[in-house]
Design an enzyme around this catalytic site. Sequence first.
Site, PDB file in Angstrom:
ATOM      1  N   HIS A  34       9.064 -23.932  -1.037  1.00 12.74           N
ATOM      2  CA  HIS A  34      10.329 -24.421  -0.462  1.00 12.74           C
ATOM      3  C   HIS A  34      11.297 -23.274  -0.202  1.00 12.74           C
ATOM      4  O   HIS A  34      12.510 -23.458  -0.222  1.00 12.74           O
ATOM      5  CB  HIS A  34      10.958 -25.510  -1.341  1.00 12.74           C
ATOM      6  CG  HIS A  34      10.187 -26.803  -1.252  1.00 12.74           C
ATOM      7  ND1 HIS A  34      10.525 -27.817  -0.391  1.00 12.74           N
ATOM      8  CD2 HIS A  34       9.056 -27.203  -1.881  1.00 12.74           C
ATOM      9  CE1 HIS A  34       9.640 -28.804  -0.510  1.00 12.74           C
ATOM     10  NE2 HIS A  34       8.746 -28.450  -1.407  1.00 12.74           N
ATOM     11  N   ASP A  36      10.442 -21.337   2.614  1.00 13.66           N
ATOM     12  CA  ASP A  36      10.242 -20.954   4.032  1.00 13.66           C
ATOM     13  C   ASP A  36      11.345 -21.459   4.952  1.00 13.66           C
ATOM     14  O   ASP A  36      11.771 -20.744   5.858  1.00 13.66           O
ATOM     15  CB  ASP A  36       8.826 -21.308   4.548  1.00 13.66           C
ATOM     16  CG  ASP A  36       8.476 -22.774   4.511  1.00 13.66           C
ATOM     17  OD1 ASP A  36       9.257 -23.581   3.954  1.00 13.66           O
ATOM     18  OD2 ASP A  36       7.402 -23.126   5.049  1.00 13.66           O
ATOM     19  N   SER A 126      -2.538 -28.188   3.458  1.00 11.61           N
ATOM     20  CA  SER A 126      -2.270 -27.890   4.866  1.00 11.61           C
ATOM     21  C   SER A 126      -3.351 -28.337   5.841  1.00 11.61           C
ATOM     22  O   SER A 126      -3.719 -27.606   6.765  1.00 11.61           O
ATOM     23  CB  SER A 126      -1.996 -26.400   5.073  1.00 11.61           C
ATOM     24  OG  SER A 126      -0.797 -26.053   4.455  1.00 11.61           O
ATOM     25  N   SER A 127      -3.815 -29.565   5.653  1.00  6.21           N
ATOM     26  CA  SER A 127      -4.746 -30.101   6.646  1.00  6.21           C
ATOM     27  C   SER A 127      -4.046 -30.218   8.009  1.00  6.21           C
ATOM     28  O   SER A 127      -4.683 -29.996   9.049  1.00  6.21           O
ATOM     29  CB  SER A 127      -5.269 -31.468   6.208  1.00  6.21           C
ATOM     30  OG  SER A 127      -4.193 -32.357   5.997  1.00  6.21           O
ATOM     31  N   ASP A 172       2.809 -22.859   6.517  1.00  4.42           N
ATOM     32  CA  ASP A 172       1.428 -23.344   6.600  1.00  4.42           C
ATOM     33  C   ASP A 172       0.745 -22.903   7.894  1.00  4.42           C
ATOM     34  O   ASP A 172      -0.415 -22.483   7.893  1.00  4.42           O
ATOM     35  CB  ASP A 172       1.402 -24.869   6.497  1.00  4.42           C
ATOM     36  CG  ASP A 172       2.096 -25.367   5.241  1.00  4.42           C
ATOM     37  OD1 ASP A 172       2.317 -24.555   4.320  1.00  4.42           O
ATOM     38  OD2 ASP A 172       2.413 -26.563   5.179  1.00  4.42           O
TER      39      ASP A 172
HETATM   40  C1  GLA Z   1       4.968 -27.889   2.959  1.00  5.41           C
HETATM   41  C2  GLA Z   1       5.601 -27.383   4.252  1.00  5.41           C
HETATM   42  C3  GLA Z   1       5.873 -25.884   4.183  1.00  5.41           C
HETATM   43  C4  GLA Z   1       6.619 -25.507   2.916  1.00  5.41           C
HETATM   44  C5  GLA Z   1       5.971 -26.143   1.697  1.00  5.41           C
HETATM   45  C6  GLA Z   1       6.762 -25.912   0.445  1.00  5.41           C
HETATM   46  O1  GLA Z   1       3.697 -27.348   2.805  1.00  5.41           O
HETATM   47  O2  GLA Z   1       4.762 -27.654   5.337  1.00  5.41           O
HETATM   48  O3  GLA Z   1       6.572 -25.480   5.324  1.00  5.41           O
HETATM   49  O4  GLA Z   1       7.977 -25.864   3.016  1.00  5.41           O
HETATM   50  O5  GLA Z   1       5.789 -27.537   1.846  1.00  5.41           O
HETATM   51  O6  GLA Z   1       6.761 -24.578   0.104  1.00  5.41           O
END
Ligand code: GLA
Length: 384
Positions: A34, A36, A126-127, A172
């Site tokens: 959290h 980014d 991150s699918s 991601d």
């Molecule tokens: C998800 C979001 C990312 C990032 C994370 C937390 O994966 O897609 O952009 O904010 O949560 O770090």
Amino acid sequence: MGAQQVADRFTELYGTQPEGVWAAPGRVNLIGEHTDYNDGFVMPFALPHRTVAAVSRRDDGILRLHSADVAGGVVELRLDGLAPQSDRTWAAYPAGVAWALREAGHAVTGADVHLSSTVPTGAGLSSSAALEVVIALALNDLYDLGLQRWRLARLCQRAENVYVGAPTGIMDQTASSCCEQGQALFLDTRDLSQRQIPFDLAAEGLRLLVVDTQVKHAHSGGEYGKRRAGCEKGAALLGVDALRDIPYAELDAALARLGDEEEIVRLVRHVVTEDHRVERVVDLLHRGETRAIGPVLTEGHTSLRDDFRISCPELDLVVDTALAAGALGARMTGGGFGGSAIVLTESAEVDTLTKATEKAFAAAGFTTPRVFEAVPSPGAHRAL
Ligand code: GLA
């Protein structure tokens, strides 16, 4: 699932051979959660789990999509009819990428696509980004757009933010697009400058386990957006562009200025300390003190649990069980509210830790978690 199999299935579906096959991985984030969307630091690496796409161009403005992982047939869409947030299905991700490319002025005139993925969905791995990036890379190559990797990541983020409607950051998509085998990606999300950091745990007798709690999450729901809005409010109250601009040494003074804004204080404290944790991890790895990153990961979990408040009982149980069973460090990874945790452990302890976690989950009446070892794997690439 191999690239050739995906190509063969494409041929069965569409009656011709695909022009090419591309692959893009899921990711796990080592540290920097959290941060980014606060212009801060992150440090993900690519997983061996990947989404593979066989793709051919079309010149009639039609996008045809098929997935081996979703029930139902071929989805057919007209590119000039694509409208943000009009589609709640999986097809919104690839369609959103085509939309974002065209909206940025790139001449994409259609495609036939067949997809197959080994990235678990809703697991914080991150699918969605893998699905977006594989399409972006395929269209970039096929239409000779000449876009750099970071630019593809930005367009994929736009597809997710605007077209799908999930207010996520850039981590991601950049991870899936830019990671390299054997390396973790130290990324400054403000300007997307990056450094590949060698990350070969096995050589040091260590392992990083991913424990997928099987608790599904979604970032288009409200909680992720609320945290993001709270961070933006914190930055505004403190008079900075983004929380990244609060130096760690000035954190206490900044928190004091926030007065009785209790919730904002917690959010700001997490983000500023988390950016600092990323820098500490980079520094420790640089000095070859890999075992010493364990406690930093665990601090990150405490901060996400108590300050950012996005953990859940299953994630906390993984962390507590792992630490009690002798892990070097553990934390939830990804967006939170479910998904996966990571555990840093001595190689010799993998079985003990896995069994302890399974036992603890059974005793708590939780679904059996899926445990696997994460090895830094290649980023997106052409596979055939
Ligand atoms: C998800 C979001 C990312 C990032 C994370 C937390 O994966 O897609 O952009 O904010 O949560 O770090």
